[in-house]
Structures are given as C-alpha cells and as structure tokens.
Design a protein around this motif. Structure first.
Motif, short mmCIF file in Angstrom:
data_model
loop_
_atom_site.label_atom_id
_atom_site.label_comp_id
_atom_site.label_asym_id
_atom_site.label_seq_id
_atom_site.Cartn_x
_atom_site.Cartn_y
_atom_site.Cartn_z
N ASN A 149 -36.96 -7.92 3.73
CA ASN A 149 -36.43 -7.80 2.27
C ASN A 149 -37.09 -6.57 1.86
N ASP A 150 -36.49 -5.61 1.15
CA ASP A 150 -36.44 -4.08 1.02
C ASP A 150 -35.87 -3.50 1.61
N ALA A 151 -34.75 -4.44 2.09
CA ALA A 151 -34.25 -3.41 3.54
C ALA A 151 -33.56 -2.22 2.99
N TRP A 152 -33.36 -1.61 3.60
CA TRP A 152 -32.67 0.01 3.44
C TRP A 152 -31.46 0.13 4.72
N SER A 153 -30.75 1.09 4.80
CA SER A 153 -30.00 1.27 5.83
C SER A 153 -29.99 1.66 7.57
N GLY A 154 -31.48 1.66 7.50
CA GLY A 154 -32.33 1.81 8.82
C GLY A 154 -33.82 0.48 9.21
N GLY A 155 -34.10 -0.11 8.50
CA GLY A 155 -34.58 -0.98 8.49
C GLY A 155 -35.39 -1.45 7.06
N ALA A 156 -36.32 -2.04 6.74
CA ALA A 156 -37.10 -3.08 6.17
C ALA A 156 -38.53 -3.24 5.99
N GLU A 157 -38.68 -3.15 5.18
CA GLU A 157 -40.73 -3.53 4.83
C GLU A 157 -41.20 -4.68 5.83
N ASN A 158 -40.29 -5.91 5.93
CA ASN A 158 -40.32 -6.99 6.85
C ASN A 158 -39.00 -7.16 7.94
N HIS A 159 -39.37 -6.10 8.64
CA HIS A 159 -38.91 -5.96 9.89
C HIS A 159 -39.80 -4.91 10.80
N THR A 160 -40.12 -5.54 12.09
CA THR A 160 -40.86 -4.66 13.16
C THR A 160 -39.96 -4.72 14.54
N LEU A 197 -15.30 -5.41 -13.41
CA LEU A 197 -15.82 -5.99 -12.21
C LEU A 197 -16.39 -4.56 -11.73
N SER A 198 -17.44 -3.40 -11.62
CA SER A 198 -17.29 -3.03 -9.55
C SER A 198 -19.21 -3.53 -9.18
N LEU A 199 -18.36 -4.14 -8.55
CA LEU A 199 -19.52 -4.89 -7.66
C LEU A 199 -20.74 -4.11 -6.15
N LEU A 200 -21.98 -3.78 -6.56
CA LEU A 200 -22.04 -2.79 -5.87
C LEU A 200 -23.15 -3.42 -4.28
N ASP A 201 -23.10 -2.77 -3.66
CA ASP A 201 -23.74 -2.30 -2.22
C ASP A 201 -25.40 -1.43 -2.25
N LEU A 202 -26.09 -2.21 -2.26
CA LEU A 202 -27.41 -1.32 -2.89
C LEU A 202 -28.23 -0.93 -1.31
N ARG A 203 -27.70 -1.99 -0.23
CA ARG A 203 -28.76 -1.65 0.30
C ARG A 203 -28.33 -1.63 2.02
N SER A 204 -26.58 -1.32 1.85
CA SER A 204 -26.45 -0.59 3.47
C SER A 204 -26.88 0.91 4.02
N THR A 217 -10.08 -0.66 -19.28
CA THR A 217 -10.46 -1.93 -20.27
C THR A 217 -11.19 -1.57 -21.38
N ASN A 218 -11.98 -2.75 -21.75
CA ASN A 218 -12.42 -3.03 -22.94
C ASN A 218 -13.72 -2.55 -22.30
N TRP A 219 -14.31 -3.09 -21.75
CA TRP A 219 -15.61 -3.34 -21.20
C TRP A 219 -15.13 -2.86 -18.96
N ARG A 220 -16.64 -2.44 -18.80
CA ARG A 220 -16.81 -2.09 -17.53
C ARG A 220 -18.43 -2.59 -16.91
N LEU A 221 -17.87 -3.59 -16.97
CA LEU A 221 -18.91 -3.87 -16.26
C LEU A 221 -19.58 -4.14 -14.35
N VAL A 222 -20.82 -4.12 -14.20
CA VAL A 222 -21.12 -3.40 -13.06
C VAL A 222 -22.23 -4.07 -11.99
N GLY A 223 -21.79 -4.80 -11.85
CA GLY A 223 -22.76 -5.58 -11.04
C GLY A 223 -24.05 -5.02 -9.93
N ASN A 224 -25.46 -5.47 -10.57
CA ASN A 224 -26.35 -4.14 -9.84
C ASN A 224 -27.31 -4.87 -9.07
N SER A 225 -27.75 -4.72 -8.28
CA SER A 225 -28.98 -6.11 -7.15
C SER A 225 -30.04 -5.46 -7.88
N VAL A 226 -30.29 -4.24 -8.23
CA VAL A 226 -31.37 -3.97 -8.38
C VAL A 226 -31.29 -3.31 -9.65
#
Length: 550
Positions: free
Chosen positions: A256-267, A311-318, A356-365
């Motif tokens: 949960n709430d991961a970021w590049s150096g840790g997470a809320e649910n990691h000790t 369709l641009s697919l994003l990685d918003l955690r790593s 293209t006609n449309w630019r779709l972005v797969g966006n996790s948050v």
C-alpha cells in the motif's frame, strides 16, 4: 467478431479443476516446502490456472498459462519437475489451421508459468491458442491482434476495471465483461492483487473468501502463491481466456502507498529490505501476468489501435518520490516526481508524436485535482481512510497527482502549448467512479479551460465509502459527492459507493465511458446494470453526460 456463447463456454474452466487449483494453492500456504506431499508417478500434469493473452500488437500477442506438473508443484512451492510444453496458435478454435507453434521448457525457476511472445501474426485477426503436455491440454483461449498502425478503425471497445480484493468478494465484474462478446481488450488499471493478510482488508470487515497465504505477502513464494490463488477464480479465468489483457500495476501489487524507496505498508525492521520485496513482487507479476515487460522491467509502454487511438500505459510507483507530508508545501516541489524524469519525457514525446484521433493514457492514480476541505468531519474522516489522507484532513490526496503538482503542471502545460487535443486519462485506484475535466487551472475553471478529460472506474470488490461507514449505499455518501462536485467545478460526477467496472467505447467522433454497477459483490451470482455514461467529443476536452450506453 466474437462468438459470445460458444467462446465463453470454451473459456470457462471445469469446476473440478478450479476447486482443485484453489485447494492446491491453499495447501502451498499452509505447508512449508519440506512438508509438501511427494508427487505420485501416476499423476498427470494439469493446467489448473487457466490461460490468458495480452499486450496485442499488429503482428503478435503474448500468450500465458501455468502448468501443474505434479501434485506438489503448487504456486510458490518451488517444487515440481521441468516440463516441455507445446503451444499452438490457430485461426480456428478446432486447431485445423495452426499458423504457428513451438515448445518451451517451464521449471520451478519461473513457478512453472509459461509465457510466449508470439510474433509473425496478421493484423486485426482473431486467433485461438492452447498449450499441451504429455497428452494433457489447457483450456482454449481466444485473442486478437491489433490493426495495422495506419489502418482506419471505426470503433474500439475496452472493458476497464481496477482494485480486485479477493477477500472482499467475488469477481462477478469479470464474468459480466466476459459475457459481453464485444470487447477488443480488457484494460486493468492496477491493484490486480492485494498484499494484506487475511482479515486486514475485507468486505466491511468480513472475509468473504480467505487469501492464500493467510499472512501478508513479503517474499517471492508469498507473491507467487497469492497470484496463484487469484488465477483460480472462474470468472477471472473466463475473461482472460476470451480477450487479450492490457494491464498496469499500482501499489497493492507490492504494498500500500508504494513509492520508489518504500511504502506505507512496509516496515524494513521486521519485513526486510524494500528492494528485495519489490524485486519479488515484480518477478511474480511478470511470471503470472500476460504482460510484456517493457522499459527496465517496468509496465510503462505504448500500444496502438490503427489511426483511431494510441494507449500510453504508465508506471506511477517505480520512480515516484515519497508522498508529501501533511501541512507542508512539498506537493509543489520541483524536486519531487510521480513519473520520474525519463517516463515523463517519454510520455510527452509520445503525445506530441501521436497521429491518432485519440490519445488514451492508462493512469493508475487520479490526475484531476480534487479539494476535500469543504466536507464536514464525519464525512471527511471515512473519505480520508479510503483515500489515504491524514485523519485530521488535508486539502489534497498526496498519493495522487495532487501530491506531485510540478509533474502535472509540466504535463498539462505540454498538452496546451503543443495544441495536443483529445487526451483521455483512464484511472483506477480510489474505489469510486468519477467523470471529470482536467483543468489547466482548477481555481479559474471553466474560464481557464480544460487540457484533457478523465474517467475513473470504481473497485471490483474493494471497500468504498458506504462500506467503511457500514451504511446503505447511496445514502450518506450522496452528501459527500455533492460537496466534492460543488467545490470542484470540473468534476462532473462522482459515485463513492458502487462496485463494478467500465466499458470504454472509442470512435473517431467521441470517447464514452459507460459505468456498470454490481448488485452485491459478496454473491457469486451478482447481477450488473448500467448506471451512468459520460463522453467527451472530439476537439472539446470536456465531459458531458449521456443517457444510454453505447
């Protein structure tokens, strides 16, 4: 293009196989490796976890399965012999016209998963695929390649979902998507699995069906076992077998709430090094998902459907910086990022180059700004729990793009300064459904205009506001939704209570998201109904309501 009744019957696993796979997965969680029962010589290999395909291209697609070569070769066990698996791709479901085939070796080193990046296929073509070993055959899967990059395409239809918590209910959303028979692909926007231990995050505190393993997952064996448990769900198997999957991860694929150096649910002191946990989670993910690893083993990548949409697919955690602390100005710091420099530059370049006609972005948050301080405390507190806000209240959700405003300003400024239109963000994460304009400046909207639009789908099963409050849906939450819409004029609609999925319909003239809600996530036979629809018409960068599904 599809044959829904026959195709779905082929996609459905036999009930005995599903129950056996669930029992084997549970057994892997209950026993240490040394205590696993030895294989019997007479036991035949089986494909207990279904088949899947993903990441379609004009000339190829990824196909996937998992072999159980012996009874003790349960997910995450490390047991089981090497096996030679033959795969076939055909233009007919009886495999009279096999167009390409091959053999691969699967071992305990990859948890006996099998993933093949099949190439040399024709564009815009339906294919059938299967795996065999020692006379045993997998279920038959159906997939399709995308049109040629320069092909004119009149329509694209995607099933869209996120946030599927095993313990909180059944995956009826997948069953209803599989039964449609009109989808080109299934887009999953994150939180395919959850890392929690049994009872830590269930359905209003009630475990509908228990996780395997029962404890919070931390190491490679744990993540493999959890993925294996998910892949025993018959509705999930049916959907994966009927259309290709396009997936990105969010935080719960790791913690949960991961970021590049840790997470809320990691000790780190009690749960080990964060880097080791991330490596284990990502290895299991790429083993168990029909996803083509892309740049540096992340999930950010780009797919295309002819001249209609990319369709641009994003990685918003790593690559993201740690979430901002409450009561500070960190959210605006140029030193903090949600995308990382390389990914943001890649996204901007792709949006600029798109024809293209449309630019779709797969966006996790969520990227649309949302202020919450207009809410009374008794509504803000459960909303804060759902969204990860500090309990004392905060104007923004720091886990979303709101917590990384410099990246958002740069991206939206790029859209505006380069005249890039028809950009649509497709989002999951927050267990609620939204339709919003993405304003250039929220404070002066609508005068400042909109740079893009955003559709957010709710959770498949994970708790939302009425579940946290333990009240009837569409009661107390209506006050919160009205307050949010009143304080955020660019937010056209929000549903804080429902569980379900979306169906995105794309034509040259418009993009429409139809929102479907489930009757009861805790029932295997939950029904589904259309709740609302919103569209954005070409050139407008605005959301408007529609009154019937596409």
């Amino acid at each position: 293009m599809t044959e829904p009744t026959d195709a779905l019957s082929l996609a459905r696993p036999r009930r005995r196989r599903v129950l056996q796979a669930a029992a084997l997965t549970a057994g892997a969680a209950a026993l240490p490796f040394a205590a696993a029962a030895p294989a019997t010589a007479a036991a035949a290999p089986e494909f207990l976890h279904g088949v899947a395909s993903g990441d379609p291209l004009p000339d190829g697609v990824v196909i996937w399965t998992r072999l159980t070569p012996a009874p003790d070769a349960t997910p995450g066990s490390g047991n089981g012999p090497d096996a030679q698996v033959t795969w076939q791709v055909a233009t007919d479901r009886n495999f009279a016209a096999v167009v390409v085939s091959g053999t691969v070796t699967t071992t305990a080193a990859t948890d006996h998963t099998v993933k093949v990046d099949v190439r040399g296929l024709l564009p815009a073509t339906t294919y059938w695929y299967r795996f065999t070993v020692e006379g045993a055959a997998s279920p038959v899967g159906r997939t399709a390649t995308t049109p040629a990059t320069d092909a004119a395409l009149g329509r694209l239809r995607l099933g869209v979902a996120s946030c599927a918590n095993w313990e909180a209910g059944y995956f009826s959303a997948y069953r209803h998507l599989a039964a449609r028979g009109d989808l080109d692909a299934f887009l999953f926007l994150g939180d395919y699995i959850y890392e929690y231990g049994t009872g830590q995050f269930a359905a209003r505190g009630t475990v509908v069906r228990p996780h395997a393993p029962a404890h919070e997952i931390l190491n490679l064996a744990d993540y493999r076992t959890r993925h294996g448990r998910y892949k025993t769900d018959p509705d999930l198997q049916a959907l994966h077998a009927i259309v290709p999957t396009i997936a990105i991860w969010d935080d719960h694929e790791v913690a949960n709430d991961a970021w590049s150096g840790g997470a809320e649910n990691h000790t780190p002191g009690t749960e080990g090094a964060w880097a080791d946990r991330v490596a284990a989670a990502k290895q299991a993910y790429f083993e168990w998902m029909p996803v083509r690893p892309s740049i540096a083993g992340t999930t950010y990548r780009r797919l295309r459907y002819g001249k209609l949409a990319d369709l641009s697919l994003l990685d918003l955690r790593s690559f993201r910086s740690a979430q901002a602390k409450a009561g500070t100005g960190e959210v605006d710091s140029a030193d903090r990022t949600i995308t990382g420099r390389a990914q943001l530059d890649w996204l901007k370049a792709g949006l600029s180059a798109s024809d293209t006609n449309w630019r779709l972005v797969g966006n996790s948050v969520m990227i649309s700004p949302v202020a919450f301080l207009s809410l009374p405390g008794y509504l803000l507190r459960p909303l804060a729990q759902l969204l990860g806000l500090p309990s004392e209240g905060l104007a923004v959700n720091p886990d979303q793009w709101d917590g990384y405003t410099h990246d958002r300003r740069e991206l939206l400024g790029h859209l505006s300064s380069h005249g890039i239109r028809n950009t649509v963000f497709l989002t999951g994460d927050i267990h609620s459904a939204w339709a919003a304009d993405v304003p250039n400046e929220a404070a002066t909207y609508p005068a400042s205009g909109s740079a893009a639009t955003e559709f957010v789908v709710t959770s498949v099963t994970s708790d939302n506001i009425d579940d946290i409050l333990k009240v009837a849906p569409q009661t107390v939450s209506l006050l919160a939704a009205a307050a949010i819409e009143g304080a955020n004029r660019h937010v056209k609609w929000v549903d804080l209570d429902s569980h379900g999925y979306g169906v995105l319909d794309v034509t040259p003239e418009q993009v429409q998201m139809d929102y479907y809600v489930l009757s009861d996530r805790t029932r295997r036979d939950a029904t589904s109904k259309w709740a609302r629809g919103y569209r954005t018409r070409t050139g407008t960068q605005r959301i408007e309501r529609v009154w019937s599904p596409r």
